[in-house]
Write a protein that holds these residues in place. Structure first.
Motif, PDB file in Angstrom:
ATOM      1  N   PHE A 103       0.599  -1.161  -0.027  1.00 21.39           N
ATOM      2  CA  PHE A 103       0.029  -0.053  -0.065  1.00 21.39           C
ATOM      3  C   PHE A 103       0.871   1.245  -0.206  1.00 21.39           C
ATOM      4  CE2 PHE A 103       0.314  -1.666   4.562  1.00 21.39           C
ATOM      5  CZ  PHE A 103       0.920  -0.682   5.074  1.00 21.39           C
ATOM      6  N   ARG A 104       0.279   2.265  -0.093  1.00 24.63           N
ATOM      7  CA  ARG A 104       0.964   3.590  -0.068  1.00 24.63           C
ATOM      8  C   ARG A 104       1.145   4.276   1.303  1.00 24.63           C
ATOM      9  NH1 ARG A 104       0.014   8.435  -4.326  1.00 24.63           N
ATOM     10  NH2 ARG A 104      -2.058   8.485  -3.262  1.00 24.63           N
ATOM     11  N   ILE A 105       2.139   4.911   1.643  1.00 27.48           N
ATOM     12  CA  ILE A 105       2.508   5.502   2.897  1.00 27.48           C
ATOM     13  C   ILE A 105       2.386   7.022   2.427  1.00 27.48           C
ATOM     14  CG2 ILE A 105       4.019   5.607   4.876  1.00 27.48           C
ATOM     15  CD1 ILE A 105       5.288   2.883   4.149  1.00 27.48           C
ATOM     16  N   ALA A 106       1.860   7.773   3.360  1.00 26.22           N
ATOM     17  CA  ALA A 106       1.776   9.220   3.427  1.00 26.22           C
ATOM     18  C   ALA A 106       2.577   9.485   4.360  1.00 26.22           C
ATOM     19  CB  ALA A 106       0.318   9.838   3.322  1.00 26.22           C
ATOM     20  N   TYR A 107       3.432  10.694   4.100  1.00 24.68           N
ATOM     21  CA  TYR A 107       4.227  11.340   5.162  1.00 24.68           C
ATOM     22  C   TYR A 107       4.350  12.989   4.708  1.00 24.68           C
ATOM     23  CZ  TYR A 107       7.825  11.682   1.173  1.00 24.68           C
ATOM     24  OH  TYR A 107       8.502  12.152   0.292  1.00 24.68           O
ATOM     25  N   LEU A 108       4.541  13.596   5.522  1.00 21.72           N
ATOM     26  CA  LEU A 108       4.779  15.125   5.755  1.00 21.72           C
ATOM     27  C   LEU A 108       5.816  15.436   4.734  1.00 21.72           C
ATOM     28  CD1 LEU A 108       3.962  17.978   6.385  1.00 21.72           C
ATOM     29  CD2 LEU A 108       5.562  17.897   8.330  1.00 21.72           C
ATOM     30  N   GLY A 109       5.628  15.870   3.532  1.00 14.38           N
ATOM     31  CA  GLY A 109       6.608  16.294   2.481  1.00 14.38           C
ATOM     32  C   GLY A 109       6.886  17.652   2.188  1.00 14.38           C
ATOM     33  N   PRO A 110       7.785  18.030   1.419  1.00 15.12           N
ATOM     34  CA  PRO A 110       8.141  17.136   0.243  1.00 15.12           C
ATOM     35  C   PRO A 110       9.265  16.296   0.437  1.00 15.12           C
ATOM     36  CG  PRO A 110       9.124  19.371  -0.026  1.00 15.12           C
ATOM     37  CD  PRO A 110       8.342  19.340   1.182  1.00 15.12           C
ATOM     38  N   ALA A 111       9.802  15.695  -0.614  1.00 20.23           N
ATOM     39  CA  ALA A 111      11.072  14.811  -0.393  1.00 20.23           C
ATOM     40  C   ALA A 111      12.221  15.714   0.276  1.00 20.23           C
ATOM     41  CB  ALA A 111      11.486  14.354  -1.595  1.00 20.23           C
ATOM     42  N   GLY A 112      12.742  14.778   1.232  1.00 23.45           N
ATOM     43  CA  GLY A 112      13.845  15.236   2.093  1.00 23.45           C
ATOM     44  C   GLY A 112      13.517  15.656   3.300  1.00 23.45           C
ATOM     45  N   THR A 113      12.373  15.419   3.947  1.00 25.28           N
ATOM     46  CA  THR A 113      11.993  15.598   5.381  1.00 25.28           C
ATOM     47  C   THR A 113      12.388  14.620   6.142  1.00 25.28           C
ATOM     48  OG1 THR A 113       9.612  14.585   5.145  1.00 25.28           O
ATOM     49  CG2 THR A 113       9.756  16.875   4.681  1.00 25.28           C
ATOM     50  N   PHE A 114      12.298  14.994   7.343  1.00 31.72           N
ATOM     51  CA  PHE A 114      12.762  14.129   8.619  1.00 31.72           C
ATOM     52  C   PHE A 114      11.582  12.843   8.658  1.00 31.72           C
ATOM     53  CE2 PHE A 114      15.168  17.644  10.064  1.00 31.72           C
ATOM     54  CZ  PHE A 114      16.590  17.076  10.077  1.00 31.72           C
ATOM     55  N   THR A 115      10.406  13.357   8.226  1.00 27.53           N
ATOM     56  CA  THR A 115       9.227  12.356   8.125  1.00 27.53           C
ATOM     57  C   THR A 115       9.518  11.448   6.987  1.00 27.53           C
ATOM     58  OG1 THR A 115       7.976  14.464   8.926  1.00 27.53           O
ATOM     59  CG2 THR A 115       6.870  12.333   8.307  1.00 27.53           C
ATOM     60  N   GLU A 116      10.152  11.631   6.074  1.00 28.52           N
ATOM     61  CA  GLU A 116      10.292  10.826   4.961  1.00 28.52           C
ATOM     62  C   GLU A 116      11.470   9.650   5.402  1.00 28.52           C
ATOM     63  OE1 GLU A 116      11.667  10.295   0.202  1.00 28.52           O
ATOM     64  OE2 GLU A 116      12.345  12.091   1.531  1.00 28.52           O
ATOM     65  N   GLN A 117      12.399  10.289   6.283  1.00 26.60           N
ATOM     66  CA  GLN A 117      13.313   9.181   6.863  1.00 26.60           C
ATOM     67  C   GLN A 117      12.722   8.072   7.806  1.00 26.60           C
ATOM     68  OE1 GLN A 117      16.831  10.915   8.710  1.00 26.60           O
ATOM     69  NE2 GLN A 117      16.776  12.721   7.505  1.00 26.60           N
ATOM     70  N   ALA A 118      11.609   8.801   8.607  1.00 24.19           N
ATOM     71  CA  ALA A 118      10.976   8.042   9.642  1.00 24.19           C
ATOM     72  C   ALA A 118       9.969   6.915   8.773  1.00 24.19           C
ATOM     73  CB  ALA A 118       9.812   8.900  10.507  1.00 24.19           C
ATOM     74  N   ALA A 119       9.536   7.195   7.582  1.00 21.13           N
ATOM     75  CA  ALA A 119       8.621   6.502   6.798  1.00 21.13           C
ATOM     76  C   ALA A 119       9.311   5.144   6.417  1.00 21.13           C
ATOM     77  CB  ALA A 119       7.761   7.186   5.866  1.00 21.13           C
ATOM     78  N   ARG A 120      10.579   5.676   5.803  1.00 18.22           N
ATOM     79  CA  ARG A 120      11.570   4.631   5.202  1.00 18.22           C
ATOM     80  C   ARG A 120      12.190   3.601   6.389  1.00 18.22           C
ATOM     81  NH1 ARG A 120      11.687   5.517   0.100  1.00 18.22           N
ATOM     82  NH2 ARG A 120      11.527   7.708  -0.788  1.00 18.22           N
ATOM     83  N   ARG A 121      12.327   4.239   7.524  1.00 12.46           N
ATOM     84  CA  ARG A 121      12.763   3.307   8.632  1.00 12.46           C
ATOM     85  C   ARG A 121      11.614   2.276   9.095  1.00 12.46           C
ATOM     86  NH1 ARG A 121      16.365   6.781  12.830  1.00 12.46           N
ATOM     87  NH2 ARG A 121      17.847   7.649  11.473  1.00 12.46           N
ATOM     88  N   TRP A 122      10.363   2.700   9.048  1.00 16.52           N
ATOM     89  CA  TRP A 122       9.226   2.018   9.614  1.00 16.52           C
ATOM     90  C   TRP A 122       9.097   0.760   8.259  1.00 16.52           C
ATOM     91  CZ3 TRP A 122       3.981   1.766   7.241  1.00 16.52           C
ATOM     92  CH2 TRP A 122       3.076   0.844   8.125  1.00 16.52           C
ATOM     93  N   ASP A 123       9.474   1.104   6.990  1.00 15.30           N
ATOM     94  CA  ASP A 123       9.461   0.191   5.851  1.00 15.30           C
ATOM     95  C   ASP A 123      10.876   0.267   5.138  1.00 15.30           C
ATOM     96  OD1 ASP A 123       8.421  -1.261   4.082  1.00 15.30           O
ATOM     97  OD2 ASP A 123       8.021   0.529   2.471  1.00 15.30           O
ATOM     98  N   PRO A 124      11.648  -0.272   5.891  1.00 16.85           N
ATOM     99  CA  PRO A 124      13.269  -0.509   5.546  1.00 16.85           C
ATOM    100  C   PRO A 124      13.223  -1.357   4.310  1.00 16.85           C
ATOM    101  CG  PRO A 124      12.965  -2.135   7.349  1.00 16.85           C
ATOM    102  CD  PRO A 124      11.610  -1.503   7.323  1.00 16.85           C
ATOM    103  N   ASP A 125      12.658  -2.111   3.822  1.00 15.57           N
ATOM    104  CA  ASP A 125      12.718  -2.952   2.546  1.00 15.57           C
ATOM    105  C   ASP A 125      12.214  -2.285   1.498  1.00 15.57           C
ATOM    106  OD1 ASP A 125      14.086  -5.229   4.279  1.00 15.57           O
ATOM    107  OD2 ASP A 125      12.140  -5.945   4.675  1.00 15.57           O
ATOM    108  N   GLY A 126      11.344  -1.360   1.938  1.00 13.15           N
ATOM    109  CA  GLY A 126      10.978  -0.598   0.738  1.00 13.15           C
ATOM    110  C   GLY A 126       9.679  -1.435  -0.144  1.00 13.15           C
ATOM    111  N   ARG A 127       8.782  -1.979   0.791  1.00 14.64           N
ATOM    112  CA  ARG A 127       7.738  -2.667   0.085  1.00 14.64           C
ATOM    113  C   ARG A 127       6.541  -1.691  -0.044  1.00 14.64           C
ATOM    114  NH1 ARG A 127       5.309  -6.104   3.561  1.00 14.64           N
ATOM    115  NH2 ARG A 127       5.887  -4.913   5.386  1.00 14.64           N
ATOM    116  N   HIS A 128       6.640  -0.732   0.229  1.00 15.11           N
ATOM    117  CA  HIS A 128       5.397   0.189   0.104  1.00 15.11           C
ATOM    118  C   HIS A 128       5.990   1.458  -0.525  1.00 15.11           C
ATOM    119  CE1 HIS A 128       3.366  -2.398   2.726  1.00 15.11           C
ATOM    120  NE2 HIS A 128       4.074  -2.312   3.842  1.00 15.11           N
ATOM    121  N   GLU A 129       4.955   2.031  -1.577  1.00 18.08           N
ATOM    122  CA  GLU A 129       5.112   3.121  -2.122  1.00 18.08           C
ATOM    123  C   GLU A 129       4.744   4.502  -1.113  1.00 18.08           C
ATOM    124  OE1 GLU A 129       3.379   6.090  -6.075  1.00 18.08           O
ATOM    125  OE2 GLU A 129       2.666   3.957  -5.403  1.00 18.08           O
TER     126      GLU A 129
END
Length: 320
Positions: A3-29
């Motif tokens: 599924f898709r994960i929304a995060y506080l954007g745009p690209a390059g935010t600390f929130t994006e880092q948090a989203a990628r840590r929660w989904d370390p394998d990149g299974r979700h867009e």
């Protein structure tokens, strides 16, 4: 299931880092939402399967936009949390000299964490607020501002260079992000869990907060966070945001929730989930599962009905 994960954007935010840590394998867009309310709205509308938003910072405290958006959302629960150590750089377009910086853009929380550094280093610069540090960096790249206080990774994303690194008044600041999902089951207990609640007292009177806190204290539950926030119903009307070191499956927390439900005007449950730091709480002997099981068995041996529901078919007042 992907599924898709929304995060506080745009690209390059600390929130994006948090989203990628929660989904370390990149299974979700991932999808960069323009604001916290829009990330939660996308979740509520089913356009994303999860939303990662900032919740609190070790220096500046809670994130008001997130708290208010959660209060206005129905069915959204916290299912996980992620901790990200925050590090800032002062970013500008290539060729910009430090002494040429007159306007610096950043998120208000970042501004609060770098206020003294900016005042000392750029005493003549004006600081303006943006919706995120990455958005500030993006606008610097587009020529709207001279520089941005942002995550170092935003430099590559927007073609900027670092005029200064490690920009902060206090080293080691950490931001706590939460993962939100709608209609998701409560994660299984791990022994190191946190439960987030919001309680509204019946009326502002002496002892009202003490009565609320006693529900936790007598059952041996520590609170890692207690914050009063306006309800929006008028001046002097406040609710209490609570983080309790216990899980919904624990009898001590279940009994606490029963007590709070009876003694507050409204009680909102936002989820029980594993603590990101893995800290296991100390549970007094009188409040552990064994003590509750023994007490329940003793009550049952008396031959009465359930101590919580009363006689068969009895129901207390229904509240949201």
């Amino acid at each position: 299931m992907s599924f898709r994960i929304a995060y506080l954007g745009p690209a390059g935010t600390f929130t994006e880092q948090a989203a990628r840590r929660w989904d370390p394998d990149g299974r979700h867009e991932t999808w960069p939402a323009p604001s916290v309310p829009e990330a939660i709205a996308a979740l509520h509308e089913g356009r994303v399967g999860a939303a990662v938003v900032p919740f609190e910072n070790s220096v500046e405290g809670s994130v008001p936009a997130t708290l208010q958006s959660l209060l206005e959302a129905d069915g959204v629960r916290i299912t996980a949390e992620v901790l990200v150590e925050v590090e800032f750089s002062l970013l500008a377009r290539p060729g910009t000299a430090l002494e040429e910086v007159r306007v610096v853009a950043t998120h208000p929380h970042a501004a609060a964490q770098t206020r003294a550094w900016l005042a000392r280093t750029l005493p003549r610069a004006r600081v303006v607020a943006e919706t995120s540090t990455a958005r500030a960096a993006q606008l610097v790249g587009e020529g709207e501002y001279d520089a941005a206080v942002a995550a170092p990774g935003a430099a590559d994303a927007y073609g900027l260079v670092a005029l200064a690194e490690g920009v902060a008044d206090r080293a080691g600041a950490v931001t706590r992000f939460v993962v939100l999902q709608e209609g998701a089951p409560v994660p299984a207990p791990t022994g190191a869990d946190r439960t987030t609640l919001v309680a509204l007292i019946w009326q502002n009177r002496p002892g009202a907060l003490l009565e609320l806190l006693e529900q936790f204290a007598i059952r041996g539950i520590d609170l890692s966070r207690l914050e009063s926030r306006p309800t929006g119903e008028g001046l002097g009307e406040y609710c209490f945001w609570i983080d309790a070191d216990a899980h919904l499956d624990e009898p001590r927390l279940q009994e606490t929730l029963v007590g709070l439900r009876r003694t507050t005007r409204d009680l909102r449950f936002f989820g029980s989930y594993p603590r990101a730091d893995g800290r296991v709480p100390t549970v007094p002997a009188h409040a552990d599962d064994t003590a509750y099981a023994q007490a329940s068995a003793w009550v049952s041996s008396l031959g009465g009905s359930s101590p919580l529901t009363g006689p068969a078919g009895a129901r207390g007042p229904t509240r949201r």
